[in-house]
Design a protein around this motif. Structure first.
Motif, PDB file in Angstrom:
ATOM      1  N   ARG A 137      -4.555   4.920  -1.126  1.00  0.00           N
ATOM      2  CA  ARG A 137      -4.007   6.264  -0.464  1.00  0.00           C
ATOM      3  C   ARG A 137      -5.291   7.076  -0.488  1.00  0.00           C
ATOM      4  NH1 ARG A 137      -0.421   6.851  -4.775  1.00  0.00           N
ATOM      5  NH2 ARG A 137      -1.212   9.001  -5.056  1.00  0.00           N
ATOM      6  N   PRO A 138      -5.310   7.898   0.778  1.00  0.00           N
ATOM      7  CA  PRO A 138      -6.443   8.728   0.945  1.00  0.00           C
ATOM      8  C   PRO A 138      -6.581   9.782  -0.225  1.00  0.00           C
ATOM      9  CG  PRO A 138      -5.427   8.592   2.833  1.00  0.00           C
ATOM     10  CD  PRO A 138      -4.471   7.598   1.993  1.00  0.00           C
ATOM     11  N   GLU A 139      -5.568  10.341  -0.563  1.00  0.00           N
ATOM     12  CA  GLU A 139      -5.634  11.351  -1.589  1.00  0.00           C
ATOM     13  C   GLU A 139      -5.865  10.976  -2.894  1.00  0.00           C
ATOM     14  OE1 GLU A 139      -1.144  10.078  -1.146  1.00  0.00           O
ATOM     15  OE2 GLU A 139      -2.732  10.758   0.434  1.00  0.00           O
ATOM     16  N   LEU A 140      -5.676   9.741  -3.163  1.00  0.00           N
ATOM     17  CA  LEU A 140      -6.365   9.057  -4.486  1.00  0.00           C
ATOM     18  C   LEU A 140      -7.640   8.952  -4.433  1.00  0.00           C
ATOM     19  CD1 LEU A 140      -5.424   7.793  -7.304  1.00  0.00           C
ATOM     20  CD2 LEU A 140      -5.450   5.693  -6.096  1.00  0.00           C
ATOM     21  N   ILE A 141      -8.329   8.448  -3.461  1.00  0.00           N
ATOM     22  CA  ILE A 141      -9.889   8.336  -2.733  1.00  0.00           C
ATOM     23  C   ILE A 141     -10.367   9.631  -3.268  1.00  0.00           C
ATOM     24  CG2 ILE A 141     -11.533   7.665  -1.411  1.00  0.00           C
ATOM     25  CD1 ILE A 141      -9.436   5.449  -0.503  1.00  0.00           C
ATOM     26  N   GLN A 142      -9.803  10.676  -2.499  1.00  0.00           N
ATOM     27  CA  GLN A 142     -10.402  11.985  -2.557  1.00  0.00           C
ATOM     28  C   GLN A 142     -10.422  12.586  -3.894  1.00  0.00           C
ATOM     29  OE1 GLN A 142     -12.123  13.822  -0.203  1.00  0.00           O
ATOM     30  NE2 GLN A 142     -12.359  15.409  -1.629  1.00  0.00           N
ATOM     31  N   ARG A 143      -9.259  12.405  -4.647  1.00  0.00           N
ATOM     32  CA  ARG A 143      -9.250  12.897  -6.301  1.00  0.00           C
ATOM     33  C   ARG A 143     -10.296  12.280  -7.039  1.00  0.00           C
ATOM     34  NH1 ARG A 143      -8.119  17.419  -8.361  1.00  0.00           N
ATOM     35  NH2 ARG A 143      -6.858  17.340 -10.176  1.00  0.00           N
TER      36      ARG A 143
END
Length: 159
Positions: free
Chosen positions: A35-41
């Motif tokens: 998920r993009p939010e996991l990569i961003q985090r």
């Protein structure tokens, strides 16, 4: 030669509660397709952990922080414990809990701190200050640290 580093952080309790930023990043990034939010985090933690003065979840991980966050270094546990006691006394009037302001309690904390440092342990305490502030104090034994013996000393080579 074994020595001790002192760390102090005060700030908003809301910032202290950002636990993801208080953990070192996992050695492996999220797998492709995450998920993009996991990569961003993950990217945020990689960028922030090693440069932030935010207290780590594990006391020994202070050694992974920049040298600039070390408040002082001592060879003797009694000197490090004295600094700890001075900081406790300095901040005690701001402690949210009246019981924690007690001078006898502070003296007991300083004595137990010296004992713990003398056998190579680390000490980390936290206190709520006037809301919503928080105080984190830590003394980390170095060269080597018992909990994380592979972590390098953040201070320049001692002679």
């Amino acid at each position: 030669m074994q020595h001790h580093h002192g760390y102090l952080w005060t700030g908003p309790k809301q910032r202290f509660d950002q636990e993801a930023l208080r953990r070192p990043p996992h050695p492996d990034p999220p797998p492709a397709g995450s998920r993009p939010e996991l990569i961003q985090r993950y990217r945020e933690v990689v960028a922030e952990f090693s440069i932030s003065d935010l207290p780590p979840l594990e006391t020994a991980f202070w050694l992974m922080k920049p040298r600039s966050v070390v408040r002082a270094t001592w060879d003797e546990p009694k000197d490090a414990a004295a600094w700890f006691g001075e900081r406790l006394t300095e901040y005690a009037p701001r402690f949210d809990c009246a019981e924690e302001r007690d001078i006898m309690r502070i003296a007991l904390l300083v004595n137990s701190t010296m004992e713990q440092l003398s056998w190579g342990g680390d000490v980390s305490l936290g206190f709520y200050l006037e809301r919503p502030s928080y105080l984190s104090l830590a003394l980390v034994t170095c060269s080597p640290n018992r909990a994380a013996p592979d972590l390098p000393c953040p201070a320049p080579q001692r002679r």
